[in-house]
Each structure stands twice: as structure tokens, then as C-alpha cells.
Design an enzyme around this catalytic site. Structure first.
Site: not given
Length: 511
Positions: A62-65, A89, A121-122, A182-183, A237
Site C-alpha cells: 500500500w502507498m498513499n500521500d 492502509w 503520517f505525512s 497534521r501534515d 489536509e
């Protein structure tokens, strides 16, 4: 970054060293974290059905941001939200890949993994040229959200070009007691001689702006909020505050990804245009939200740092409405094609344009011109040997037109041009390919403004094994959508207005 999943996973405690907490161990001791695939046939790897051929994907899982994007010594570093253990995720870590041309990518072992503060997290990464943090000149420093019982901000530094990181021993650098922060996206602001951090407030729908001279001690400078009446309850976000030189003046753009509440449903990325004085971002009066992409699948995008005057953007090519259900294995998710962001005028107002980067020329083959006639269908590529391609159409806007991409099984993507209303519409359903994996994936009509003042529309369409990216007039409009045909669309037909068309295959980045 999906906040509501964070409490589903227990944190892992890592070894400590006298310098701080190491984030990964050496490669030969960390086989479970290494994304190589020992049990996957080598002749199938990167040749699986739906595997993108010109977009970055991890070899598995899995990959996201996109995270930590920074350019240094001729190399683009791409970190990304990654689960080294599964194709869903969870266990969020920072994967790592590098490129010298934004097209071909080398995947490295996982760079940062969870610790006692939670999942990773990001966030972003910077090059500390003048050793403001005390870790050494030109040290790469990652700034990220530690997501455990709360979302707090942490840093880690690398002295080996991002292959391994050491956590700062006094993390978190910004303490917090909830999941509404976050982020972090960080950049050096020369005018105020400080680092600037933008933090998203999630369901509080705002952006916090912080300042620091050493990346360790931070002061909150301001908050940015903007009322969006049609979207009263959405999650903000992945912010990115970017400067541009335009007509001799500096303009600022604030990117904000929202989920839910995107342009259609689920995920999307909006932007604000305005000014930044070193403490506060002030948006111009515009009819917000403005969207960087009008498709379903361009989310959490941010820009590379340390790139001089270039503003190179990359997004996650998926949507949280169905992200965990798309039919990809052993990987899940891809990034968009990299884009170079630019400000241009449309009807007297600035808009943010996102044409594909010039580096695409390095993998593109020769153009082939086609002398098609209206309503005729012709084959534009060899679907067995050509894995991806670009179509460039110039079509008159004196009448409506229909553009159809299709394959031998009559799976098709239809693009409609409404000339009078200057609008483009696509349709995504069972006719485009696989769609049964999620009812949220089917979108009967995806509309976008053409964003052109010309009497002739220039369309660039980038087609890969499981995506179509449509750009009008050098990126003035962008529409990115996943599609899952049984084989790549290899035929084209156009009806309506007069047009010219040329096509060029694009070489696989895995060849």
C-alpha cells in the site's frame, strides 16, 4: 493523511542510540521492511495487469500521500505513506524512492518506521544548508506527524541521503492532545529569516502557520480559515504554501487537500491565491474553492522543495472513497505524472496551471500524425508493444465534439466537448472497464471547465494501463481519473468539429 485509522494500530518501540532513536536498522537485518519481492516471478513484476508503466508505484504493498519531497545534488527524493506489511492502509511508514529525471525511479528500503509516539503520517523534508538545527550543514531533515493517541509533530535527520534517519531525542517538537493537527509542510522564508510550517487542522477546517529558526522550537504565527458554504463539514489536509514570481511581483498559492468534500465526491485538492507576509496568509477575494484537478484521482499533492524557481508537483492518484478496493496487486496506488505548477491569467484572473513536466520528453517516442475524418475510428498504437501514450488534439470550438478512446473489447472512455458552455465531460462506468469493485467508483458524469479563451482547444491526453490524465491548453485544466480496461485503449474516434491529432508512444519506465 487518514486520521481515523490511527487508533487501530499499536505502536512499536525501536532501539535507542546515544544520538537518538534510529528509525530503521541496516538492510540485511530489515528484510521485512525491504520492498523487494522475492516470491513474485521476475517476468511478472511491473508487468501485472493494470500496473502503470509511466507512473511511480512501489513494487508491492500500500502507498498513499507523497511525503518529504526534496531535491538535492541532482536527485529528486520522494518519500511516501507506505505500509511495508500489507496491501491495505496501516502501519504507516515512509517509503522512499529517488530519481534524477522525475520519470525513472529507484525504490529504497523503508526510511522511517513507527515508534512509541505512533505511526509516521505525512510531512515534508528540507535541506538545512546553514545548520540551523545543529545536525550539520546540508543535513536532510524530515518533519512529520507522529500519530498515536494524538497527532504531534516530530523531526528526524539523515546523514546518508535519506536512506536512514535518526529521530530527534526531544520529539515531539510540537506537542498536541488531539487528532486535529497534521501534515507539516516546511520551507525556508528568506525575508523573515525563519522556517515556516503549515499544519492542517483536519475537521477544524483550517491551516496553522508556525515559525522557527532552528526546526526544533516553534511559535504559532497565525491561522488561515475560509468559509466554503457548499462544503460545511470537510477535512483539510496536506497543505503547501508556494511562492511564484508573476509579472515582477510575488504571489502565493496555498494548496489544501480535502476529504470528503472533493470536487465531485471524496478526495480533491483546492487552492487559494493571495499574499504571505512572513506570518499570515491572506487570500484574494475569489469564488472559492478553486481546484487543481477536476478528476476523481489527484489527492494530497505537494511540491518538491529546494528546486529553485521550479514548482514541481506530485499527487496521489487515488480517492479515499474506494482506495482500498481498486484491483491492484501486489501493489496498491500510483502517483500522478509530475506537473510543473504555473500561474496564468484566464479572463483577467490568475489560475494555477499544472502541465506535465518537460522531463516526459526523455521517455516519449516520435509523434505520429493521423489524418482522421469525423466519425471514423482508427488504431493509434500497438497495444501489445506500446504500454502508454500521449494524444494531442487541436479541436475547433464552433460546435460540440465527442472523443472516444476504446479497445478491441469495446471498452471505452468518452470525452465530450460542450463548445457553447466551454465544458468537458467524461463518463466512468462499466463501459470503461472494471468497475464492480466499488459503487463509489462509478461516476456517470465528471465535468470540468475548459479554461480556455481560444477558439481552438488544445487537449493533451496521457493514457497508461489504468489511468487517463486530460489537460487543456498546457495544463489550464487538469482531469485525472483511474480506469481499468482489460487492455489499454488503442483506438480513437472523433466526431463533431474539425480537428488535428497526433499520437506518440511513451516508453515504459520499467523497461
Amino acid at each position: 493523511m487518514k486520521s481515523w485509522y490511527s487508533k487501530l494500530f499499536m505502536v512499536a518501540t525501536l532501539m535507542s542510540t546515544s544520538l537518538g532513536r534510529r528509525c530503521i536498522v541496516k538492510n540485511d537485518q530489515n528484510k521485512n521492511e525491504n520492498p523487494s519481492i522475492d516470491d513474485h516471478p521476475s517476468n511478472e513484476l511491473f508487468n501485472e495487469q493494470f500496473r502503470p508503466q509511466i507512473h511511480f508505484t512501489p513494487s508491492k504493498n500500500w502507498m498513499n500521500d507523497p511525503n518529504g519531497m526534496v531535491y538535492v545534488d541532482g536527485t529528486y527524493h520522494l518519500f511516501f505513506q507506505y505500509n511495508p506489511e500489507a496491501n491495505v492502509w496501516g502501519n504507516m511508514s515512509w517509503g522512499h524512492a529517488t530519481s534524477t529525471d522525475l520519470m525513472h525511479w529507484t525504490e529504497h528500503p523503508v526510511a522511517i518506521t513507527r515508534d512509541e509516539l505512533g505511526d509516521v503520517f505525512s510531512g515534508s523534508a528540507v535541506i538545512d544548508k546553514y545548520n540551523t538545527a545543529g545536525f550539520g550543514n546540508d543535513t536532510m531533515i524530515a518533519i512529520f506527524t507522529s500519530a498515536g493517541s494524538a497527532q504531534q509533530q516530530s523531526i528526524a535527520y539523515s546523514i546518508d541521503d535519506g536512506l536512514t534517519f535518526t529521530r530527534y531525542e526531544n520529539n515531539p517538537i510540537i506537542k498536541n492532545d488531539n487528532d486535529l493537527q497534521r501534515d507539516p509542510k516546511v520551507f525556508w522564508h528568506e525575508e523573515s529569516k525563519q522556517w515556516i510550517m503549515c499544519l492542517a487542522q483536519g475537521w477544524k477546517m483550517g491551516i496553522e502557520i508556525w515559525g522557527s529558526t532552528d526546526l526544533k522550537n516553534w511559535n504559532k504565527l497565525s491561522e488561515f480559515k475560509h468559509d466554503l458554504p457548499d462544503r460545511p463539514k470537510i477535512q483539510w489536509e496536506c497543505p503547501d504554501l508556494i511562492s511564484f514570481e508573476y509579472n515582477g511581483k510575488k504571489k502565493w498559492v496555498l494548496l489544501v487537500s480535502v476529504n470528503p468534500g472533493g470536487y465531485i465526491i471524496g478526495s480533491g485538492t483546492m487552492y487559494f491565491i493571495g499574499d504571505f507576509d512572513g506570518k499570515r496568509f491572506t487570500a484574494e477575494e475569489r469564488n472559492y474553492p478553486l481546484w487543481i484537478d477536476y478528476g476523481m484521482d489527484n489527492y494530497a499533492g505537494v511540491t518538491w522543495g529546494n528546486t529553485g524557481d521550479r514548482r514541481v508537483f506530485l499527487g496521489w492518484m487515488n480517492n479515499w472513497e474506494y482506495a482500498d478496493k481498486v484491483p491492484n496487486s501486489p501493489w496498491r496506488s500510483a502517483m500522478t505524472l509530475p506537473r510543473e505548477l504555473k500561474l496564468k491569467e484566464l479572463n483577467g484572473e490568475l489560475i494555477l496551471c499544472s502541465p506535465v513536466v518537460k522531463e516526459i520528453e526523455g521517455i516519449a517516442k516520435k509523434w505520429n500524425k493521423f489524418e482522421g475524418v469525423n466519425d471514423s475510428k482508427f488504431r493509434i498504437i500497438n497495444g501489445k508493444t506500446d504500454k502508454a501514450y500521449q494524444v494531442q488534439l487541436n479541436i475547433e470550438l464552433n460546435k460540440d465534439s465527442i472523443i472516444t478512446l476504446s479497445n478491441s473489447k469495446d471498452e471505452k472512455l468518452i470525452i465530450e466537448i460542450d463548445a457553447a458552455n466551454r465544458k468537458l465531460t467524461t463518463h466512468r462506468d462499466d463501459k470503461t472497464g472494471q468497475s464492480e469493485f466499488s459503487d463509489k467508483y462509478v461516476i456517470k458524469s465528471i465535468d470540468a471547465p475548459l479554461n480556455t479563451e481560444s477558439s481552438t482547444l488544445k487537449l493533451d491526453v496521457y493514457v497508461d494501463q489504468s489511468s487517463v490524465e486530460i489537460l487543456s491548453d498546457d495544463g489550464r485544466m487538469s482531469m485525472t481519473n483511474l480506469v481499468f480496461p482489460s487492455s489499454i485503449y488503442d483506438s480513437l474516434s472523433v466526431s463533431g468539429a474539425k480537428y488535428t491529432v497526433k499520437v506518440r508512444p511513451i516508453k515504459s519506465i520499467h523497461a
